[in-house]
Write an enzyme that holds these catalytic residues in place. Structure first.
Site, PDB file in Angstrom:
ATOM      1  N   GLN A   1      21.130 -20.999  55.757  1.00 12.96           N
ATOM      2  CA  GLN A   1      21.648 -21.548  57.014  1.00 12.96           C
ATOM      3  C   GLN A   1      21.637 -23.065  57.063  1.00 12.96           C
ATOM      4  O   GLN A   1      22.303 -23.660  57.912  1.00 12.96           O
ATOM      5  CB  GLN A   1      20.844 -20.996  58.198  1.00 12.96           C
ATOM      6  CG  GLN A   1      19.413 -21.495  58.238  1.00 12.96           C
ATOM      7  CD  GLN A   1      18.579 -20.821  59.322  1.00 12.96           C
ATOM      8  OE1 GLN A   1      18.154 -19.692  59.166  1.00 12.96           O
ATOM      9  NE2 GLN A   1      18.353 -21.528  60.421  1.00 12.96           N
TER      10      GLN A   1
ATOM     11  N   CYS B   1      20.209 -19.047  62.574  1.00 10.30           N
ATOM     12  CA  CYS B   1      19.663 -17.807  62.003  1.00 10.30           C
ATOM     13  C   CYS B   1      20.283 -16.568  62.625  1.00 10.30           C
ATOM     14  O   CYS B   1      20.550 -15.583  61.950  1.00 10.30           O
ATOM     15  CB  CYS B   1      18.159 -17.775  62.199  1.00 10.30           C
ATOM     16  SG  CYS B   1      17.686 -17.949  63.930  1.00 10.30           S
TER      17      CYS B   1
ATOM     18  N   HIS C   1      13.266 -16.871  65.718  1.00  5.27           N
ATOM     19  CA  HIS C   1      13.980 -16.701  64.452  1.00  5.27           C
ATOM     20  C   HIS C   1      14.537 -15.286  64.385  1.00  5.27           C
ATOM     21  O   HIS C   1      13.850 -14.339  64.768  1.00  5.27           O
ATOM     22  CB  HIS C   1      13.019 -16.966  63.286  1.00  5.27           C
ATOM     23  CG  HIS C   1      13.696 -17.051  61.955  1.00  5.27           C
ATOM     24  ND1 HIS C   1      14.836 -17.789  61.738  1.00  5.27           N
ATOM     25  CD2 HIS C   1      13.388 -16.492  60.751  1.00  5.27           C
ATOM     26  CE1 HIS C   1      15.199 -17.682  60.468  1.00  5.27           C
ATOM     27  NE2 HIS C   1      14.337 -16.891  59.847  1.00  5.27           N
TER      28      HIS C   1
END
Ligand SMILES: *[C@@H]1O[C@H](CO)[C@@H](O)[C@H](O)[C@H]1NC(C)=O
Ligand SMILES: *[C@@H]1O[C@H](CO)[C@@H](O)[C@H](O)[C@H]1NC(C)=O
Ligand SMILES: *[C@@H]1O[C@H](CO)[C@@H](O)[C@H](O)[C@H]1NC(C)=O
Ligand SMILES: *[C@@H]1O[C@H](CO)[C@@H](O)[C@H](O)[C@H]1NC(C)=O
Length: 325
Positions: free
Chosen positions: A127, A133, A273
């Site tokens: 990324q 993410c 995340h």
């Protein structure tokens, strides 16, 4: 031993600190390995941070833990810097809604790994310094679900989600959630391929071309918050599953083994995340998830990690979802 005392004045570094020649040699070989370049001032700052990270890793690895840590591409950053560049800048509040995935009550196999069941999982992606993410978790899941349905594995576009999915409460490089990205794809009526809409790691103007839509979503399945068995059911009987969890600083240098932490929270409002569960298993009696990350193939276990299963570790069961195609 020859060395140099440095007085640290940066806000994140609070104590005087002894650097040895060996520390600097380690730093130089790490610089060569990761192709880094710094000006003079930056060099000493990064050397200090690197050495603090290195010592923390060594200390962890001397202890009795279920996972080890290692230096990696992030080792010249403090956790604060890392968090700003690579995690969801605002923790997402995936409110504990009642899900619409209904479990089959098993029985479930002891282990499953979608990487080995067929050609369903694309290579680990990266990324870069963008809190995107959630787009990689989304594409990884839709790639797999589509490949299971059609027999064809096609890498899909994260950039389209970064640039175009704002109306569904997503914020490009500042975060979003896979469930909201699946909703976008469903209502937008399609997602383009990686090849046709390549990743740039910065937010751009939406340039979606409907005629090039390559993957579709008929329905979004959310697993009820904290129903980790619902995740097992989904992975065992359907496909890989997108989920989010809270990354704290011991995760940044994860190397291998089953990750567990006492520093993270298990609530819905701290996840920062998003990743993809591609399977599960157990090691020495500890159940774990097999998870695809988006920090490149040199991080963790060839880009993957294992995290303890069954305890809602770091809120991993707070908001998981997958699409139906
Ligand atoms: C290490 O931890 C495991 C699990 O907590 C425990 O069973 C084992 O006895 C520990 N070993 C040592 C050397 O402390
Ligand atoms: C998260 O959402 C829940 C449910 O809507 C709400 O009660 C809670 O206050 C929210 N938390 C934050 C930090 O926004
Ligand atoms: C699934 O989650 C998304 C995003 O959180 C939400 O917009 C959607 O309404 C949910 N779908 C169902 C069927 O609950
Ligand atoms: C969160 O952790 C606390 C303390 O360990 C525990 O009592 C609680 O059941 C956990 N909640 C969830 C939803 O996993």
């Amino acid at each position: 031993m020859k060395g140099v005392w440095l007085l640290l004045c940066s806000a994140s570094l609070t104590s005087a600190f002894y650097l040895t020649k060996t520390d600097e040699l380690h730093f130089k070989s790490w610089i060569a390995q990761y192709n880094k370049a710094y000006n003079f001032k930056e060099y000493y700052k990064r050397l200090q941070i690197f050495t603090e990270n290195k010592r923390r890793i060594e200390k962890h690895n001397e202890g009795n833990h279920s996972f080890t840590m290692a230096l990696n591409q992030f080792s010249d950053m403090t956790f604060n810097e890392f968090r700003k560049s690579f995690l969801l800048s605002e923790p997402q509040n995936c409110s504990a809604t009642k899900g619409n995935h209904f479990s089959s009550n098993g029985p479930y196999p002891d282990s499953i790994d979608w990487r080995k069941k067929g050609n369903y999982i694309t290579p680990v992606k990266n990324q870069g310094a963008c809190g995107s993410c959630w787009t990689f978790s989304t594409t990884g899941c839709l790639e797999a679900v589509t490949a299971i349905a059609t027999g064809k594995l096609v890498p899909l576009s994260e950039q389209q989600l970064v640039d175009c999915a704002q109306d569904f409460n997503n914020h490009g490089c500042n975060g979003g959630l896979p469930s909201q990205a699946f909703e976008y794809i469903m209502y937008n009526k399609g997602l383009m391929t990686e090849e046709d809409y390549p990743y740039t790691s910065v937010e751009g103007i939406c340039s979606y071309k409907p005629t090039l839509a390559a993957a579709f979503v008929k329905e979004v399945r959310n697993i009820t918050a904290y129903d980790e068995m619902g995740m097992v059911d989904a992975v065992a009987t359907h496909n890989p599953v997108s989920f989010a969890f809270e990354v704290t600083n011991d995760f940044m240098h994860y190397h291998e083994g089953v990750y567990t932490s006492t520093k993270c929270h298990n609530t819905t409002d701290k996840v920062n995340h998003a990743v993809l569960a591609v399977g599960y298993g157990q090691e020495n009696g500890t159940p774990y998830w097999i998870v695809k990350n988006s920090w490149g193939p040199t991080w963790g276990i060839n880009g993957y990690f294992l995290i303890e299963r069954g305890k809602n570790m770091c809120g991993l069961a707070a908001c998981s979802s997958f699409p139906v195609v």
